[in-house]
Design an enzyme around this catalytic site. Structure first.
Site, PDB file in Angstrom:
ATOM      1  N   ASP A 166       1.227 -22.289  25.238  1.00 42.71           N
ATOM      2  CA  ASP A 166       0.364 -21.314  25.841  1.00 42.71           C
ATOM      3  C   ASP A 166       0.967 -21.023  27.213  1.00 42.71           C
ATOM      4  O   ASP A 166       1.783 -21.788  27.697  1.00 42.71           O
ATOM      5  CB  ASP A 166      -1.008 -21.968  25.981  1.00 42.71           C
ATOM      6  CG  ASP A 166      -2.062 -20.954  26.284  1.00 42.71           C
ATOM      7  OD1 ASP A 166      -1.752 -19.749  26.209  1.00 42.71           O
ATOM      8  OD2 ASP A 166      -3.172 -21.358  26.597  1.00 42.71           O
ATOM      9  N   LYS A 213      -2.020   2.169  42.215  1.00 43.68           N
ATOM     10  CA  LYS A 213      -1.090   1.034  42.133  1.00 43.68           C
ATOM     11  C   LYS A 213      -0.700   0.845  40.681  1.00 43.68           C
ATOM     12  O   LYS A 213      -1.491   1.146  39.776  1.00 43.68           O
ATOM     13  CB  LYS A 213      -1.724  -0.232  42.710  1.00 43.68           C
ATOM     14  CG  LYS A 213      -2.873  -0.776  41.893  1.00 43.68           C
ATOM     15  CD  LYS A 213      -3.379  -2.082  42.484  1.00 43.68           C
ATOM     16  CE  LYS A 213      -4.509  -2.629  41.620  1.00 43.68           C
ATOM     17  NZ  LYS A 213      -5.251  -3.711  42.220  1.00 43.68           N
ATOM     18  N   ASP A 222      -0.772 -12.089  27.469  1.00 39.03           N
ATOM     19  CA  ASP A 222      -0.376 -11.281  28.612  1.00 39.03           C
ATOM     20  C   ASP A 222       0.505 -10.115  28.207  1.00 39.03           C
ATOM     21  O   ASP A 222       0.945 -10.009  27.082  1.00 39.03           O
ATOM     22  CB  ASP A 222       0.423 -12.144  29.585  1.00 39.03           C
ATOM     23  CG  ASP A 222      -0.490 -12.816  30.579  1.00 39.03           C
ATOM     24  OD1 ASP A 222      -1.679 -12.453  30.590  1.00 39.03           O
ATOM     25  OD2 ASP A 222      -0.022 -13.686  31.310  1.00 39.03           O
TER      26      ASP A 222
END
Lengths: 1059, 344
Positions: free
Chosen positions: A396, A564, A680
């Protein structure tokens, strides 16, 4: 009475119907489905039959039983029953005791879980009830930080809109919070007990299954139907977080819960050694059968040629006169006699050795993690030696590789880098910035505790550099952070992504403090003055856009777009006038990325009123659309996010866990491939890969596999199959595990070999020997030294095994115990057994004792051979033991001593006087071992058996030394010199030009903010039905939930569920 | 804070040498010098022992006379069990060219008699032989009971097939004087056999003790009549019987029959001269194509060892040395290579 109806519809899906209304009106709580769980296998009555049944399913035990049955046939029986009975009973008792203790602990933990209390609505009152008494259809009240007792349908919660947050760590290991929300119709019920008690909805849903991320069902209530999905369900094992209370209706209880459906059916995991051993045991069995056949044929021939003439001395029964039949019987007799060739007891030895190793793992101080006061824990004993053969590690990311703490490290504003000076100091600070005083800017003392404290930047702020102001404003305005004041009046940020948290906190520390927000305004404190910006639009983040913008109107009335996002994306949107700055900033970005920092580019745009109004109108129109809404909105976002003015870039460090880099380096030196599984972004994953040395610039084929579903991932994997692949792992003290593995592996393997060959010898020689010897040989004489060696042996000391991770490779390649090795051992065993038989045979031929008496009787022969065998085996084990501890000494000498004492006991007058038929060897040891020639035979046998082994080993070390041999040699040399603790220099990767963009962000929160849904009303309680309904109010939440789970679900499918 | 540190302490594994795998240990290392010198030493030892054994085996004086063919007529007679009561004697003259110094032992030797047959070995009853339970004939099949059902004593195939030739050695001092060489029967059995393993049933009279039992079918007289002169040699305690009952490991075996009583002419041993064996031929061997012989032998320090052990030691020693030399050669070659490599 809650009834459960099952029906089969055309799609062949089972639907389970729970009728709640009936249950409460009649005040009869359902009897069928309670929440009691049993992970235990046995109770007192069923233990014996079930356990025995299970044990005899194992091949080894079944084989023993088969032998036992064979031995009961008098024509076949060549050994008495106890030779098989004793080991069988021993093995079975040991296993049974182990199973019983295991089950006892399961009973205990079951009891503990079943007796937890939770609040249940009974008789229109909330009452504490034990978990096991919770029934399907009950309404349960959960409080913050409580474990969920059963799978619940969320009805209402303390949060607005029936939202609640749960942590699913127990289910899938994810530590981040997940949002669940109730149906709006049920969330109106709130905490109103009387209304909840009258709740009489009917749920029709899928049958219990183990899919943690899927749920389908329909709630029928008040003449309308509401569809239910996973977002309305709270599963058993979750913990309620950030929600002061919630109510839920039990849908699945006890064994039906998804958690329990996932557990229980634990498969017995076999290690590769197990599998190899099974194969080898089968081969040995085949060998045994072959031997039996050969010997039976030999017997037939002998009977035919010789035995026939010998009949006068030994009548045969009528039926046995046939030499073929005699051969047939002999076959079975030999199967019994040679049964010990099959190393069944090896399985037991393996178990014991594994148990010993797991204790060593648990006891190891080097695997103790002081911060959390946790020693290592070997949860299963079955897989220990597999630790030495690891080829792939699947890891992980968050929490394993990284601490999930983001720190703002550097920034580049208008072509200037800030934050460089404090690099080394910054690493040592671990203070969470949330606790910092708000008036950071006017308090210079705080500098030291701040990770980012470049005085040049402070200077710029003081000088009033407008670009710096704008930069900080972007950080303070363009985000999805929610602020809250805690009881102490301190400002607390609730961050959805830690990256954002880091940025907003950095801005706060530098004097641009985000104070609060409503759905239409954002209030920040700019260097001491409160400024409220009007939030005109929120251009949310998503995976494709890789950026996020806000459009605000400042108090002066100017409309500004602050943006951003990923540098690659944002740089394309810049106004052409930014070219110089762009080059400079790009250099800075590469520098940041080179250090493994996660970067974001920051930009703004001034908008004029008219243009914005037109645009906003278009946006509203687009939002109202049903078809192609998303596409239109995206187009409009593109439209306004152009001609941006670059401000600079930020660099955030995703802090790695301590020791990750060293560990990963060691692991890769040990040729262990590491895969990282993460929800992610690709960029983040790559970034972390580089940061922890997993990916290096000289790697050509870096494959990143991404996919949202298992199928996609499989497809991607197939593509990457032939190529190398990325990435990393470790846990805080992972590297220490590694050193042990080496030790374990070796010892286990060698044990197996010794055991095997001991047994092979054994099998060859036993035909002539005493039955008691057969019975006891494995158990007493040689098993303990083998066990001691298996448990205590270390081929290389721990420091060296750490320093030479390459040592690990032979294990992966199975060099230490494979079929070739096995055949070498077999050959060795056969040689030894030949020596053991033929040397005494030759010597005993035509021999007489030193008193002229006859010593060539079969009993003396047997004693001679057995003694030689024990001595040879002991010497062999002594040679194999490279690490002589006291325990090894005790066991090896002890087993020789035990052999002699048992020998003399069994050959003593006393025991013969009591059992003359069982112990016919009376006086034999005394007489035989007093003969010089017998000792000469034993000595010669030992020399002849051991010398070739020593020679072989010597030549092997000399000709092709294994790494461990070299290290051992070096180790010996080092002993004289003071051992210096060598530590591999911590290598920090030099930079390469590559984007370090990474952003742990999820889509959908922008909508949440602009809709104002997650903003707590200042005046509780949230009266149901009062809040203004915005357009498509449910869709945003569903969107949010859908998108949240998308990214995490891909691998959680395969995760094992810890109970 | 203090509390937590205590908890930490309790969870921290004990720092004992055993648990931390830090037990003081000796590492066994096969160093080149160690192994090679070990090999040379072992080789030297084996060679030495081997040569000593060969020399001592050579010093043994042994005479073996196979008498199956010599006593062919007797052998033929015994071929048929019907003639069991017909006595047959056979005299075998031989010349001893050298004096047999010291203790001389007389053995009988059988060829091709499978006393190590599995079923044969088991066919005995130790509890009967130790005199505790004469009726226990459980394992004695196929010789457990006689036709009328009375238990056989001693039961079993081993006892039934006892070697029952009588061998008398006579010394022919000259053509007229033939004297029987004095032989001792005592001391031919293991002490434990004679005094522990074999016991007569306790009774005043041996024959009454054996009432209710039958003699083994091949025996000519019951067990209690084996030696009527010496009660210590009668019944189960009969030395020849005990020697026979210690079953041999191989189909060819010799068993001690008598030992020389060193008196009168024979104080020094057996003097050279003419001798003859007078054999009462009872034991049939031609039925199983076996042979039998008588053996006269002296002993050395290691007993009556054959050449095999000495040869085996010598060969082992030689091979060990050979191995040691070749290992040394290989080792030195490699060492040279390594140093060369380093120099380069």
């Amino acid at each position: 009475m809650s009834s459960i109806l099952c029906a089969v519809n055309t799609c062949k899906l089972f639907y389970v119907l729970y009728d709640r209304s009936v249950s409460f009106i009649n005040n009869l709580r359902g009897g069928e489905k309670d929440n009691c769980i049993h992970t235990s296998k046995y109770n007192i009555l069923t233990f014996l039959p079930i356990n025995l049944f299970e044990q005899f399913q194992r091949v080894a035990n079944a084989y023993f039983l088969f032998l036992l049955i064979l031995q009961l046939i008098p024509e076949i029986s060549s050994l008495t029953w106890f030779t098989t009975m004793v080991p069988l009973v021993l093995v079975i008792t040991m296993t049974a005791v182990k199973d019983a203790t295991d089950d006892y602990f399961r009973h205990k933990s079951d009891n503990q879980v079943n007796n937890r209390l939770s609040e249940v609505l009974i008789d229109s009152k909330l009452q504490n009830e034990k978990w096991m008494n919770v029934k399907v259809g009950d309404i349960v009240k959960l409080e913050n930080n409580q474990f969920v007792a059963a799978d619940l349908l969320l009805l209402s919660s303390s949060e607005p809109h029936g939202l609640c947050y749960i942590e699913t760590a127990e289910l899938d290991g994810e530590t981040n919070l997940k949002v669940r929300h109730a149906l709006s119709v049920t969330s109106e019920l709130g905490a109103d007990i009387s209304r909840l008690a009258k709740f009489d909805g009917t749920v029709v849903c899928e049958a219990p299954n183990n899919k943690l991320d899927k749920f389908t069902g329909v709630l029928s209530w008040k003449d309308s139907k509401h569809s239910l999905n996973n977002e309305k369900i709270i599963l058993r094992g979750c913990i309620l977080r950030n929600t002061s209370w919630c109510f839920g209706m039990v849908i699945f209880a006890g064994p039906d819960t998804k958690l329990m459906q996932n557990s229980g059916k634990t498969k017995f995991k076999r290690t590769s050694i197990d599998r190899l051993m099974n194969t080898l045991v089968l081969w040995i069995f085949g060998f045994l059968v072959c031997m039996g056949i050969i010997l039976a044929i030999g017997n037939s021939i002998w009977e035919n040629q010789v035995g026939d003439q010998f009949r006068t001395f030994l009548f045969w029964n009528e039926g046995e006169k046939n030499s073929v039949f005699s051969g047939f019987l002999t076959f079975w007799s030999y199967i019994i006699i040679l049964n010990t060739v099959v190393p069944i007891s090896l399985y037991v030895s393996m178990e014991v050795i594994r148990l010993g190793h797991s204790y060593f793992i648990n006891w190891d101080r080097k695997m103790y993690y002081p911060e959390k006061a946790t020693p290592a824990e070997a949860r299963t004993t079955t897989l220990n030696e597999e630790l030495g053969q690891i080829e792939y590690i699947f890891s992980d990311k968050t929490g394993t590789l990284t601490e999930n703490i983001m720190t703002f490290k550097k920034c580049s504003i208008n072509g200037k880098i800030y934050g460089e000076a404090d690099d080394d100091m910054g690493q040592k600070t671990d203070m969470t910035k949330k606790n910092k005083p708000v008036d950071f800017a006017v308090n210079p003392q705080a500098d030291r505790t701040c990770e980012f404290s470049d005085h040049r930047l402070m200077e710029s702020i003081k000088l009033g550099d407008s670009k710096v102001y704008e930069f900080l404003r972007v950080l303070a305005l363009c985000h999805t952070v929610m602020s809250e004041e805690n009881s102490a009046g301190q400002l607390i940020y609730q961050v959805q992504s830690p990256d954002e948290g880091a940025l907003v906190t950095a801005a706060r520390n530098l004097g641009f403090i985000f104070k609060s927000r409503t759905s239409e305004t954002i209030t920040i404190e700019e260097l001491g003055t409160l400024v409220t910006y009007q939030l005109l639009a929120f251009l949310d983040f998503n995976n494709i856009r890789k950026r996020m913008s806000v459009i605000v109107r400042n108090p002066e009335g100017q409309i500004k777009l602050y943006s951003k996002g990923a540098d690659t994306i944002l740089f394309e949107k810049l106004h052409p006038s930014n070219e110089d700055l762009l080059t400079l900033t790009t250099d800075h970005l590469s520098e940041f990325a080179g250090e493994g920092l996660r970067t974001l580019a920051i930009a703004y745009r001034d908008l004029d009123d008219k243009y914005f109004k037109e645009w906003h109108k278009m946006l509203e129109d687009a939002n109202a659309l049903i078809d192609e809404r998303d596409e239109r909105v995206a187009g409009l976002y593109e439209e306004i996010e152009r001609d941006l003015m670059l401000l600079g870039a930020t660099a955030v460090e995703d802090k790695l866990q301590e020791g990750v880099i060293e560990t990963v380096t060691n692991l890769s030196l040990a040729n262990i491939k590491i895969w990282v599984l993460t929800g992610d972004k690709q960029e983040t994953a790559i970034n972390i890969g580089y940061a922890c040395n997993m990916l290096t610039d000289d790697m050509n084929d870096v494959f990143i596999i991404s996919g949202n579903t298992a199928v996609e991932v499989r497809e991607e994997l197939r593509k990457a199959k032939e190529n190398l692949f990325e990435q990393n792992r470790s846990f805080s003290n992972g590297h220490v595990v590694f050193e042990k593995q080496q030790l374990e592996l070796d010892s286990v393997v060698e044990e197996t070999i010794t055991g095997d060959y001991a047994l092979i010898i054994n099998g060859h020689s036993l035909t002539v020997y005493d039955q008691w010897f057969i019975t006891l040989f494995n158990i007493v004489y040689t098993s303990l030294p083998v066990l001691a060696m298996g448990i205590f042996d270390q081929d290389v000391d721990d420091q060296n095994s750490m320093d030479y991770p390459q040592l690990y490779e032979p294990g992966q390649l199975n060099l230490l115990f494979n079929k070739r090795k096995f055949f070498i051992c077999m050959a060795h065993g056969i040689y030894t057994s030949l020596a053991l038989f033929f040397i005494p045979y030759g010597a005993f031929y035509n021999v007489a004792g030193d008193d002229g008496q006859h010593v060539a009787d079969y009993q003396s022969f047997a004693v001679t051979m057995a003694t030689s065998l024990v001595i040879v085996v002991s010497v062999q084990i002594a040679l194999d033991t490279s690490y002589w501890t006291v325990i090894n000494h005790v066991f090896i000498w002890g087993s020789v001593a035990t052999y002699f004492s048992i020998l003399f006991t069994m050959h003593s007058n006393g025991i013969f006087g009591i059992f003359p038929n069982q112990f016919p060897f009376v006086g034999n040891a005394r007489h035989s071992l007093a003969q010089k020639c017998i000792w000469l035979v034993i000595l010669l046998t030992t020399v002849a058996s051991v010398m070739p082994v020593v020679a072989f080993r010597f030549l092997k070390v000399d000709l092709c030394p294994a790494l461990s041999d070299q290290i051992r040699r070096r180790q010996k040399a080092q002993k004289k010199a003071k051992p210096s603790r060598s530590r591999r220099p911590q290598t920090r990767r030099s930079s390469s030009r590559r984007s370090g963009y990474a952003f742990a962000h999820q889509e959908g929160y922008g909508e949440l903010i602009t809709s104002g849904k997650n903003m707590r009303a200042k005046n509780p309680p949230p009266t149901p039905g009062l809040e203004k309904t915005l357009y498509n109010s449910t869709s945003w939440i569903e969107n949010l939930c859908k998108k949240t789970t998308d990214t995490v679900s891909s691998f959680s499918l395969d995760k094992t569920v810890k109970l | 804070m203090k509390k937590t540190s205590q908890i930490c302490q309790s969870k921290l594994p004990d720092n004992t040498a055993l648990k931390q795998q830090q037990l003081p240990a000796y590492r066994l290392q096969l160093s080149a010098t160690g192994v090679l010198s070990g090999f040379f030493a072992t080789g030297a030892f084996c060679l030495g022992v081997g040569i000593i054994l060969i020399l001592s085996a050579k010093s043994i004086k042994e005479i073996e006379i196979k008498y199956t063919k010599i006593c062919a007529n007797c052998a033929e007679l015994r071929e048929d069990a019907i003639n069991f009561d017909k006595e047959c004697t056979c005299s075998i003259p031989f010349y001893l060219s050298e004096t047999m110094q010291g203790n001389v032992y007389l053995y009988y030797k059988l060829y091709g008699f499978y006393q190590n047959l599995y079923r044969y070995i088991l066919s005995r009853s130790n509890s009967q032989l130790v005199g505790t339970d004469l009726k226990d004939v459980g394992n004695c099949a196929p010789f457990s009971k006689s036709h009328n059902g009375t238990p056989i004593a001693p039961c079993g195939a081993i006892a039934n097939s006892i070697f029952n030739d009588t061998i008398i050695l006579s010394y022919n001092l000259n053509s007229s004087i033939h004297m029987e060489v004095p032989m001792l029967r005592s001391g031919i059995t293991w002490w434990t056999d004679k005094y522990v393993k074999f016991r007569n049933p306790s009774a005043i009279n041996l024959s009454s003790a054996f009432t209710g039992t039958a003699k083994p079918p091949y025996w000519s007289k019951p067990v209690y009549e084996l030696d009527l002169e010496d009660t210590e040699n009668n019944g189960f305690l009969n030395d020849d019987f005990i020697v026979w009952m210690r079953t041999a490991a191989f189909p060819t075996f010799k068993k001690l029959y008598r030992r020389l009583n060193r008196v009168q002419y024979f104080i020094e041993g057996l003097p050279a001269g003419n001798y003859s064996f007078n054999i009462t031929y009872n034991f049939p061997v031609t039925r199983f194509k076996g042979e039998k012989s008588v053996v006269l032998s002296t002993l050395t320090w290691s007993g009556g060892s054959s050449l095999f052990l000495g040869l085996a030691y010598t060969v082992t020693g030689a091979v060990t040395w050979l191995a040691a030399f070749s290992m040394m050669a290989i080792h030195l070659m490699l060492k040279e290579k390594r140093t060369l490599f380093i120099e380069r």
